[in-house]
Design a protein around this motif. Structure first.
Motif, PDB file in Angstrom:
ATOM      1  N   LYS A  97      18.817  30.142  75.311  1.00 65.15           N
ATOM      2  CA  LYS A  97      19.102  29.830  76.715  1.00 65.15           C
ATOM      3  C   LYS A  97      20.367  30.533  77.187  1.00 65.15           C
ATOM      4  O   LYS A  97      20.413  31.081  78.302  1.00 65.15           O
ATOM      5  CB  LYS A  97      19.245  28.319  76.885  1.00 65.15           C
ATOM      6  CG  LYS A  97      19.633  27.882  78.289  1.00 65.15           C
ATOM      7  CD  LYS A  97      19.856  26.380  78.338  1.00 65.15           C
ATOM      8  CE  LYS A  97      20.364  25.943  79.701  1.00 65.15           C
ATOM      9  NZ  LYS A  97      20.657  24.470  79.733  1.00 65.15           N
ATOM     10  N   GLN A  98      21.404  30.531  76.370  1.00 63.19           N
ATOM     11  CA  GLN A  98      22.677  31.132  76.769  1.00 63.19           C
ATOM     12  C   GLN A  98      22.672  32.652  76.651  1.00 63.19           C
ATOM     13  O   GLN A  98      23.602  33.318  77.127  1.00 63.19           O
ATOM     14  CB  GLN A  98      23.812  30.547  75.920  1.00 63.19           C
ATOM     15  CG  GLN A  98      24.020  29.054  76.089  1.00 63.19           C
ATOM     16  CD  GLN A  98      24.370  28.664  77.523  1.00 63.19           C
ATOM     17  OE1 GLN A  98      25.000  29.415  78.245  1.00 63.19           O
ATOM     18  NE2 GLN A  98      23.935  27.477  77.926  1.00 63.19           N
ATOM     19  N   MET A 134      31.827  27.628  74.197  1.00 60.12           N
ATOM     20  CA  MET A 134      32.890  27.897  73.232  1.00 60.12           C
ATOM     21  C   MET A 134      32.485  28.951  72.203  1.00 60.12           C
ATOM     22  O   MET A 134      33.351  29.611  71.628  1.00 60.12           O
ATOM     23  CB  MET A 134      33.304  26.605  72.520  1.00 60.12           C
ATOM     24  CG  MET A 134      34.044  25.625  73.404  1.00 60.12           C
ATOM     25  SD  MET A 134      34.597  24.156  72.494  1.00 60.12           S
ATOM     26  CE  MET A 134      35.824  24.861  71.395  1.00 60.12           C
ATOM     27  N   ILE A 135      31.183  29.078  71.936  1.00 62.03           N
ATOM     28  CA  ILE A 135      30.687  30.068  70.974  1.00 62.03           C
ATOM     29  C   ILE A 135      29.953  31.162  71.742  1.00 62.03           C
ATOM     30  O   ILE A 135      29.038  30.890  72.517  1.00 62.03           O
ATOM     31  CB  ILE A 135      29.765  29.416  69.934  1.00 62.03           C
ATOM     32  CG1 ILE A 135      30.576  28.519  68.997  1.00 62.03           C
ATOM     33  CG2 ILE A 135      29.006  30.463  69.125  1.00 62.03           C
ATOM     34  CD1 ILE A 135      29.762  27.807  67.936  1.00 62.03           C
ATOM     35  N   LEU A 136      30.371  32.399  71.528  1.00 64.90           N
ATOM     36  CA  LEU A 136      29.871  33.523  72.311  1.00 64.90           C
ATOM     37  C   LEU A 136      28.968  34.455  71.514  1.00 64.90           C
ATOM     38  O   LEU A 136      28.549  35.498  72.026  1.00 64.90           O
ATOM     39  CB  LEU A 136      31.057  34.297  72.887  1.00 64.90           C
ATOM     40  CG  LEU A 136      32.029  33.454  73.729  1.00 64.90           C
ATOM     41  CD1 LEU A 136      33.199  34.293  74.203  1.00 64.90           C
ATOM     42  CD2 LEU A 136      31.310  32.823  74.914  1.00 64.90           C
ATOM     43  N   THR A 142      34.618  33.863  69.888  1.00 65.99           N
ATOM     44  CA  THR A 142      34.360  32.875  68.851  1.00 65.99           C
ATOM     45  C   THR A 142      32.894  32.949  68.445  1.00 65.99           C
ATOM     46  O   THR A 142      32.005  32.931  69.301  1.00 65.99           O
ATOM     47  CB  THR A 142      34.694  31.464  69.354  1.00 65.99           C
ATOM     48  OG1 THR A 142      36.070  31.422  69.759  1.00 65.99           O
ATOM     49  CG2 THR A 142      34.462  30.431  68.275  1.00 65.99           C
ATOM     50  N   LEU A 143      32.653  33.017  67.144  1.00 73.46           N
ATOM     51  CA  LEU A 143      31.306  33.152  66.611  1.00 73.46           C
ATOM     52  C   LEU A 143      30.915  31.911  65.823  1.00 73.46           C
ATOM     53  O   LEU A 143      31.757  31.277  65.186  1.00 73.46           O
ATOM     54  CB  LEU A 143      31.205  34.377  65.695  1.00 73.46           C
ATOM     55  CG  LEU A 143      31.716  35.704  66.227  1.00 73.46           C
ATOM     56  CD1 LEU A 143      31.487  36.797  65.184  1.00 73.46           C
ATOM     57  CD2 LEU A 143      31.058  36.051  67.542  1.00 73.46           C
ATOM     58  N   GLY A 144      29.629  31.588  65.832  1.00 71.86           N
ATOM     59  CA  GLY A 144      29.082  30.552  64.978  1.00 71.86           C
ATOM     60  C   GLY A 144      28.331  31.176  63.818  1.00 71.86           C
ATOM     61  O   GLY A 144      27.647  32.196  63.979  1.00 71.86           O
TER      62      GLY A 144
END
Length: 399
Positions: A261-262, A228-230, A180-182
Motif C-alpha cells: 500500500k505504501q 517511520m519505515i521507508l 529507516t529500513l525494516g
C-alpha cells in the motif's frame, strides 16, 4: 496548547482510583486530565472528559456489556488519535480489570510507537499478547483488584503515575530525517540479516530488525503504515508458513499489505519458510506428530514443510506481490532457506525447496517492476547478503 497526560478508566466503578492516580501525576508537576470510558452507571467522580465526549455521535448497545465495551474501545481509539493529532497528548495511563483492560488497550494500541503508554491491570501477570499486540504498551500488574484504595493499590497507582510522568517529561524524539529500513530475521537466518544490515548501515541507513514471530511482522508493517519505515528487506518470511499450515507465529492474512500500500522499496526473500513453529513438543497437534520435527529449544518445536505446503506458501506470497504497484524484487536462495535447510542438516529437502521455487516461478507475474533474482547460494552465505543489499540499493536509487 500544553501537552497533557490523559488518565483513563471506567469511572462508574473506578472513579476514586482514577482520581487518586491523576492527583499523583499532578504532584509530579505534569498536566493531567481524566477520561471516563464507563459503559454502565454514572461516574462516581466527575471526569474532565465524559463518556459522551469520547463517544461523540456513537451510541452504546444496550443490554450487552461485551458489545458496549467493544464500541467504547473503538470510540476511545478515535478520541485519542484526535488528541494526538492536535499535539496535545503527552502520554496515556489507564487502569482496569479484564474488561477495562480490553477496552482501554484497544484505544491506546492505535497511538504512535514511542508515545508513552502505561496500563495498570489485574491481568498484567498473565498472557498480555491480546492487549499489547505489536504496540509498546507498558503493562503494570495491579497485584490487588482495582477496587478501592488501600496500602497496596495506592503504592501501585503512585508508581504508575511517576512512571508515565517520567516517560512524558524526558521522552526521546528521534531524528527521522535519515532513511529507516525494516528487516525480518529468525535465529536460522541471523548470519544473512546481520551481514546485510551491516552493509546498509555503512551506507547511512538506520536498520530496524524484527523477529519474525507474527507480532514482529505486524509491528514492522505498522511502522511502515506510520511512515517511520521507508524501505523493507523482508528476508525472513517464515510467518507465511505458520499462516498457511497453522503454526504459532503467523502474522495474519494482511501480511505484506502495508508495504504494498505504501509503495516503498521492497526486497523479499524466503528465509525460514522451510519450517512451521509450535511450542513445546507436547503442544504439537496430533496430526503433525509423525512429521519431521526438530526441537529448537525446550519451548519451540519446528516442523519441516512439505512440497505441497511449500507450493501453497509460494502461491500465497505471489498472490500478494502480484498486486504491487511499486518496484519489488524477490531474491531466491536456491542453496537453502535456513540453517537447517542445508546438506547434513535435519530440514535439508531439495524436493520441498524445488516445489517452492517452481511455484514461485510459475505464479509470480514478472514485469520490469516486479523481478525475480535467482541465486545458487544458501541464504546464510555472505555473498547472498551482498546480493540482497545491492538489490535493495538498486531499488532505492530508482525510487
Amino acid at each position: 496548547m500544553r501537552r497533557t497526560i490523559f488518565t483513563i478508566a471506567t469511572m462508574d466503578t473506578k472513579g476514586a482510583e482514577l482520581e487518586y492516580l491523576a492527583d499523583c501525576v499532578r504532584r509530579t508537576g505534569a498536566e493531567v486530565l481524566t477520561v471516563d470510558v464507563g459503559t454502565l452507571a454514572k461516574p462516581s467522580v466527575l471526569p474532565n472528559f465524559s463518556r459522551q465526549e469520547v463517544l461523540q455521535e456513537a451510541v452504546l448497545p444496550q443490554g450487552d456489556r461485551g458489545q458496549a465495551v467493544t464500541k467504547m474501545g473503538e470510540a476511545l481509539r478515535r478520541f485519542l488519535l484526535k488528541q494526538e493529532e492536535s499535539g496535545r497528548l503527552a502520554g496515556v495511563v489507564g487502569i482496569g480489570g479484564s474488561g477495562g483492560t480490553a477496552l482501554i488497550t484497544a484505544g491506546i494500541r492505535a497511538l504512535p510507537i514511542g508515545l508513552p503508554k502505561v496500563m495498570v491491570s489485574t491481568v498484567a501477570s498473565g498472557n498480555t499478547a491480546p492487549y499489547v499486540d505489536c504496540s509498546d504498551i507498558t503493562m503494570m500488574y495491579s497485584v490487588v483488584d482495582v477496587a478501592g484504595l488501600n496500602v497496596v493499590s495506592r503504592s501501585i497507582l503512585s508508581n504508575a503515575a511517576r512512571a508515565i510522568a517520567g516517560m512524558a517529561s524526558d521522552r526521546v524524539v528521534e531524528d527521522t530525517s535519515h532513511a529507516t529500513l525494516g528487516m525480518t530475521m529468525f535465529g536460522v537466518t541471523t548470519p544473512c540479516v546481520t551481514a546485510a544490515r551491516e552493509q546498509l548501515e555503512q551506507k547511512g541507513f538506520d536498520c530496524l530488525v524484527f523477529h519474525a514471530t507474527g507480532t514482529g511482522g505486524r509491528a514492522m508493517e505498522r511502522l511502515v503504515d506510520s511512515g517511520m519505515i521507508l524501505g523493507v528487506l523482508d528476508i525472513t518470511t517464515t510467518e507465511v508458513a505458520d499462516e498457511i499450515v497453522g503454526g504459532v507465529f503467523a502474522a495474519g492474512p494482511t501480511r505484506f499489505d502495508s508495504m504494498l500500500k505504501q509503495q516503498i522499496p521492497l526486497v523479499v526473500s524466503l528465509g525460514a519458510v522451510d519450517m512451521v513453529n509450535f511450542g513445546a513438543f507436547d503442544s504439537v497437534p496430533s496430526e503433525f506428530r509423525h512429521r519431521n520435527l526438530h526441537a529448537h529449544n525446550s519451548q519451540v518445536t519446528l516442523m519441516r514443510t512439505t512440497p505441497d505446503e511449500n507450493r501453497r506458501i509460494a502461491s500465497w506470497i505471489t498472490e500478494k506481490l502480484n498486486r504491487s504497484k511499486a518496484p519489488v524484487t524477490v531474491v531466491v536462495p536456491e542453496g537453502g532457506v535456513s540453517m537447517l535447510d542445508a546438506p547434513d542438516q535435519p530440514f535439508y529437502d531439495p524436493d520441498a525447496d524445488g516445489a517452492l521455487f517452481q511455484e514461485l516461478k510459475s505464479s509470480l507475474n514478472v514485469t520490469d517492476r516486479r523481478r525475480i533474482v535467482w541465486s545458487p547460494l544458501h541464504i546464510n552465505d555472505p555473498e547472498f547478503a551482498n546480493l540482497l543489499a545491492s538489490e535493495f540499493l538498486a531499488l532505492k536509487a530508482a525510487a
